[in-house]
Design a protein around this motif. Structure first.
Motif, PDB file in Angstrom:
ATOM      1  N   ASP A 194       0.397  10.898  -3.115  1.00  0.00           N
ATOM      2  CA  ASP A 194      -0.311   9.580  -2.958  1.00  0.00           C
ATOM      3  C   ASP A 194      -0.856   9.283  -4.328  1.00  0.00           C
ATOM      4  O   ASP A 194      -0.496   8.133  -4.830  1.00  0.00           O
ATOM      5  CB  ASP A 194      -1.372   9.757  -2.090  1.00  0.00           C
ATOM      6  CG  ASP A 194      -0.944   9.781  -0.814  1.00  0.00           C
ATOM      7  OD1 ASP A 194       0.010   9.998  -0.190  1.00  0.00           O
ATOM      8  OD2 ASP A 194      -1.986   9.885   0.237  1.00  0.00           O
ATOM      9  N   ARG A 195      -1.504  10.027  -5.342  1.00  0.00           N
ATOM     10  CA  ARG A 195      -1.467   9.745  -6.885  1.00  0.00           C
ATOM     11  C   ARG A 195      -0.495   9.213  -7.223  1.00  0.00           C
ATOM     12  O   ARG A 195      -0.557   8.102  -8.281  1.00  0.00           O
ATOM     13  CB  ARG A 195      -2.513  10.715  -7.408  1.00  0.00           C
ATOM     14  CG  ARG A 195      -2.884  10.386  -8.711  1.00  0.00           C
ATOM     15  CD  ARG A 195      -3.957   9.379  -8.715  1.00  0.00           C
ATOM     16  NE  ARG A 195      -4.336   9.014 -10.276  1.00  0.00           N
ATOM     17  CZ  ARG A 195      -4.331   8.163 -10.809  1.00  0.00           C
ATOM     18  NH1 ARG A 195      -4.281   6.945  -9.941  1.00  0.00           N
ATOM     19  NH2 ARG A 195      -4.916   7.851 -12.021  1.00  0.00           N
ATOM     20  N   ASP A 227       0.593   5.908  -6.513  1.00  0.00           N
ATOM     21  CA  ASP A 227      -0.307   4.968  -6.656  1.00  0.00           C
ATOM     22  C   ASP A 227       0.093   4.420  -8.341  1.00  0.00           C
ATOM     23  O   ASP A 227      -0.155   3.518  -8.875  1.00  0.00           O
ATOM     24  CB  ASP A 227      -1.714   5.232  -6.574  1.00  0.00           C
ATOM     25  CG  ASP A 227      -2.866   4.496  -7.037  1.00  0.00           C
ATOM     26  OD1 ASP A 227      -2.580   3.055  -6.507  1.00  0.00           O
ATOM     27  OD2 ASP A 227      -3.910   4.493  -7.838  1.00  0.00           O
ATOM     28  N   ASP A 238       0.810  -1.103  -0.086  1.00  0.00           N
ATOM     29  CA  ASP A 238       0.011  -0.044  -0.119  1.00  0.00           C
ATOM     30  C   ASP A 238       0.805   1.365   0.052  1.00  0.00           C
ATOM     31  O   ASP A 238       2.049   1.097   0.271  1.00  0.00           O
ATOM     32  CB  ASP A 238      -1.011   0.019   1.227  1.00  0.00           C
ATOM     33  CG  ASP A 238      -0.292   0.138   2.655  1.00  0.00           C
ATOM     34  OD1 ASP A 238       0.804   0.009   2.769  1.00  0.00           O
ATOM     35  OD2 ASP A 238      -0.884   0.246   3.469  1.00  0.00           O
ATOM     36  N   ILE A 239       0.143   2.429  -0.324  1.00  0.00           N
ATOM     37  CA  ILE A 239       0.898   3.727  -0.227  1.00  0.00           C
ATOM     38  C   ILE A 239       1.723   3.994   0.970  1.00  0.00           C
ATOM     39  O   ILE A 239       2.855   4.327   0.969  1.00  0.00           O
ATOM     40  CB  ILE A 239      -0.038   4.798  -0.870  1.00  0.00           C
ATOM     41  CG1 ILE A 239      -0.743   4.735  -1.789  1.00  0.00           C
ATOM     42  CG2 ILE A 239       0.576   6.105  -0.533  1.00  0.00           C
ATOM     43  CD1 ILE A 239      -1.669   5.581  -2.331  1.00  0.00           C
ATOM     44  N   ARG A 258       2.770   2.408  -8.782  1.00  0.00           N
ATOM     45  CA  ARG A 258       2.710   1.114  -8.118  1.00  0.00           C
ATOM     46  C   ARG A 258       1.737   0.265  -9.498  1.00  0.00           C
ATOM     47  O   ARG A 258       1.947  -0.783  -9.646  1.00  0.00           O
ATOM     48  CB  ARG A 258       1.831   1.069  -7.010  1.00  0.00           C
ATOM     49  CG  ARG A 258       1.352  -0.112  -6.197  1.00  0.00           C
ATOM     50  CD  ARG A 258       0.714   0.105  -5.206  1.00  0.00           C
ATOM     51  NE  ARG A 258      -0.544   0.759  -5.312  1.00  0.00           N
ATOM     52  CZ  ARG A 258      -1.456   0.731  -4.185  1.00  0.00           C
ATOM     53  NH1 ARG A 258      -1.160   0.429  -3.341  1.00  0.00           N
ATOM     54  NH2 ARG A 258      -2.600   1.293  -4.626  1.00  0.00           N
TER      55      ARG A 258
END
Length: 71
Positions: free
Chosen positions: A20-21, A24, A2-3, A27
């Motif tokens: 965070d974006r 993501d 996860d972040i 990822r």
């Protein structure tokens, strides 16, 4: 992963929806064979994103280029 775990693993400090974006997205592209260009202003921490992508993927090569404007 996860972040929050990614931030802790790579020592990323910051709490922003934009950060965070970006994590993501890194990822999401990690397991693909898509070529990724990370761009942005100097001093913004761009160097973390190729490391994240590399560590979360089967990729073994990281190409690095500096595209600073020369005046």
């Amino acid at each position: 992963m996860d972040i929050l775990a990614i931030k802790q693993r790579f020592g990323i400090i910051g709490n922003s929806p934009f950060l965070d974006r970006a994590i993501d997205i890194a990822r999401q592209v990690a397991p693909t064979d898509i070529t990724v260009l990370v761009s942005g202003e100097s001093g913004t921490g761009k160097e973390f994103f190729p490391k994240i992508i590399h560590q979360l993927s089967p990729r073994k090569q990281i190409g690095r280029a500096s595209c600073r404007e020369r005046v």
